[in-house]
Write an enzyme that holds these catalytic residues in place. Structure first.
Site, PDB file in Angstrom:
ATOM      1  N   LYS A  74      16.181  74.092  10.187  1.00 23.20           N
ATOM      2  CA  LYS A  74      14.728  74.143   9.942  1.00 23.20           C
ATOM      3  C   LYS A  74      14.064  72.892  10.523  1.00 23.20           C
ATOM      4  O   LYS A  74      14.746  71.909  10.845  1.00 23.20           O
ATOM      5  CB  LYS A  74      14.464  74.247   8.437  1.00 23.20           C
ATOM      6  CG  LYS A  74      14.989  73.068   7.625  1.00 23.20           C
ATOM      7  CD  LYS A  74      14.988  73.364   6.129  1.00 23.20           C
ATOM      8  CE  LYS A  74      15.512  72.186   5.338  1.00 23.20           C
ATOM      9  NZ  LYS A  74      15.697  72.499   3.916  1.00 23.20           N
ATOM     10  N   TYR A 295      -2.339  43.175  13.678  1.00 19.59           N
ATOM     11  CA  TYR A 295      -3.503  43.493  12.844  1.00 19.59           C
ATOM     12  C   TYR A 295      -3.457  42.715  11.536  1.00 19.59           C
ATOM     13  O   TYR A 295      -2.399  42.615  10.904  1.00 19.59           O
ATOM     14  CB  TYR A 295      -3.533  44.990  12.529  1.00 19.59           C
ATOM     15  CG  TYR A 295      -4.041  45.830  13.672  1.00 19.59           C
ATOM     16  CD1 TYR A 295      -5.355  45.707  14.116  1.00 19.59           C
ATOM     17  CD2 TYR A 295      -3.207  46.744  14.299  1.00 19.59           C
ATOM     18  CE1 TYR A 295      -5.819  46.491  15.168  1.00 19.59           C
ATOM     19  CE2 TYR A 295      -3.666  47.537  15.341  1.00 19.59           C
ATOM     20  CZ  TYR A 295      -4.976  47.402  15.765  1.00 19.59           C
ATOM     21  OH  TYR A 295      -5.439  48.170  16.790  1.00 19.59           O
TER      22      TYR A 295
HETATM   23  C1  LIG Z   1      16.994  72.076   3.586  1.00 18.85           C
HETATM   24  C2  LIG Z   1      17.865  72.945   2.772  1.00 18.85           C
HETATM   25  C3  LIG Z   1      19.255  72.907   2.967  1.00 18.85           C
HETATM   26  C4  LIG Z   1      19.924  71.841   3.784  1.00 18.85           C
HETATM   27  O1  LIG Z   1      19.875  70.656   3.030  1.00 18.85           O
HETATM   28  P1  LIG Z   1      20.589  69.319   3.516  1.00 18.85           P
HETATM   29  O2  LIG Z   1      20.460  68.402   2.356  1.00 18.85           O
HETATM   30  O3  LIG Z   1      19.786  68.841   4.691  1.00 18.85           O
HETATM   31  O4  LIG Z   1      21.966  69.636   3.868  1.00 18.85           O
HETATM   32  C5  LIG Z   1      20.029  73.841   2.301  1.00 18.85           C
HETATM   33  N1  LIG Z   1      19.476  74.744   1.472  1.00 18.85           N
HETATM   34  C6  LIG Z   1      18.144  74.791   1.246  1.00 18.85           C
HETATM   35  C7  LIG Z   1      17.606  75.804   0.309  1.00 18.85           C
HETATM   36  C8  LIG Z   1      17.296  73.891   1.877  1.00 18.85           C
HETATM   37  O5  LIG Z   1      15.990  73.924   1.622  1.00 18.85           O
END
Ligand SMILES: *Cc1c(COP(=O)(O)O)cnc(C)c1O
Length: 406
Positions: A74, A295
């Protein structure tokens, strides 16, 4: 490739890499994919090691012998580029991918083989269920509403539709509540036309192995699942894999660990580092006692200093709040950040490097194998996940080891 060819190829790549270290991806196993930010103009170079991602996948797969090892890609593979990362993972053996949105799944479809399964964690919004299913994406059903929407489509298409059911076991984020599970158990016809290929939940505290919430969530998942039609279970993401076999169930869903992020802080990180980031020096200047930097003029020299302005700022994902503990690296030497991070640049103290050994247009490391994503995250007061997904769009990107066979 034959072994002798592989050895030759690897030597060839090594020679090219050392000759053109970092700035020009010429080796046949390196690919540059930044048409708008070519290497010779970009302020910084982000290198993603696809062989390290593949090795991390294999390590996680080997640690979960009783389970299928999926891969979570994702948010554009946590900012690293799903178009490159997903095929590398597929070559390493991944056959099940997870994304968050339908659109991420639609994009991913073109980068992996048709038989590879893509599951959409959010499921589909009502108007998008058909797009999702017709494109061969498997939705996660997070509510009774999503279940009935998929059921309507199954009726309309007159065929059973494959789906994953998510149960909320304590995080109050996604999935059916305990009351929803009861309802579904009492009204099993709600699932007619839906073929449940997986029942999943997600751990809230997997990065703290001693936390009793982990075992509670596992128990709750098993209790709820016992009320529903029989299906394989999935609970563990990256950190959950390291909680032990009981948490692996039928399928594990690592994301972060594939990209080198440590699963917890209780021991050394078993995963290979995946990204390095080199920023160009734009200018070097000599400061005298009393001169100030950046800054707000928040930093003041207490004596003569040499400083370098480098071509990365908060618009490139280098968090402004990381300034106080932030640093860059030059040949193993730590260079502290001075003053505030600007939008497109920041200033580092290079006084520790003898004059003449560092010049304008040299690069300094913002991420390297010794100072990785987790270290930068600690300096910025955040987590590696946020460092990766914030990586800027202005970097020239190089993908290393695109040939998995070598
Ligand atoms: C993002 C996510 C994962 C992966 O999680 P990691 O901690 O990056 O391994 C797995 N299951 C769900 C439901 C997620 O939202």
């Amino acid at each position: 490739m034959r072994l002798i060819d592989r050895i030759f190829h690897r030597l060839f790549v090594k020679v090219l890499e050392s000759k053109y270290s970092g700035w020009l991806a010429v080796a046949s196993s390196c690919v540059s994919v930044s048409p708008d930010w070519p290497a010779h103009r970009a302020g910084a170079i982000l290198t993603v090691d696809l062989a390290a991602i593949a090795a991390n996948y294999r390590l996680l797969d080997a640690r979960t012998p009783g389970a299928l090892c999926a891969a979570v890609v994702k948010a554009d593979a946590y900012g690293l580029g799903a178009a490159q990362v997903a095929p590398a993972l597929e070559q390493a053996g991944a056959r099940h991918f997870f994304v968050a949105h339908v659109d991420e799944g639609l994009a991913l479809r073109q980068w992996v083989s048709p038989a590879t399964q893509i599951t959409v964690l959010h499921g589909a919004r009502p108007e998008a269920v058909e797009d999702c299913v017709r494109s061969g994406l498997r939705p996660v059903l997070n509510s009774l509403e999503q279940i009935s929407q998929l059921q309507s489509l199954a009726k309309q298409l007159d065929r059973p539709l494959d789906a994953v059911l998510q149960l909320d076991t304590g995080m109050s984020r996604f999935g059916l509540s305990g009351a929803d599970v009861q309802r579904l158990a009492q009204e099993p016809e709600r699932l007619t036309g839906i073929s449940l290929s997986l029942i999943m939940s997600h751990l809230a505290c997997a990065d703290t192995p001693e936390n009793p919430a982990n075992a509670d969530q596992l128990r709750t998942l098993q209790t709820y699942a016992a009320l529903l039609p029989k299906a394989p279970l999935s609970l563990a993401a990256s950190s959950g894999i390291f909680l032990g076999e009981a948490f692996h169930q039928s399928l594990v869903r690592p994301g972060a660990a594939l990209y080198g992020i440590a699963p917890n802080t209780s021991g050394p990180n078993p995963l290979a580092p995946v990204v390095t980031l080199q920023a160009h020096i734009l200018q070097i200047r000599q400061l005298s006692k009393g001169d100030r930097v950046g800054y707000g003029l928040t930093w003041q020299a207490d004596g003569p200093r040499r400083v370098a302005t480098i071509a990365t700022g908060y618009a490139d994902g280098f968090a402004r709040q990381g300034a106080a503990k932030g640093c860059a690296w030059f040949r193993g030497q730590r260079l502290p950040l001075l003053g505030r991070v600007s939008m497109d640049s920041m200033t580092v103290d290079i006084s520790a490097i003898p004059e003449g050994q560092i010049t304008a247009d040299d690069t300094v490391d913002l991420l390297n194998d010794a100072y990785g994503v987790d270290a930068l995250a600690a300096a910025e007061g955040t987590i590696g996940y946020e460092v990766l997904t914030s990586l800027g769009r202005r970097y020239h990107r190089v993908y290393k080891n695109t040939e998995q066979n070598i």
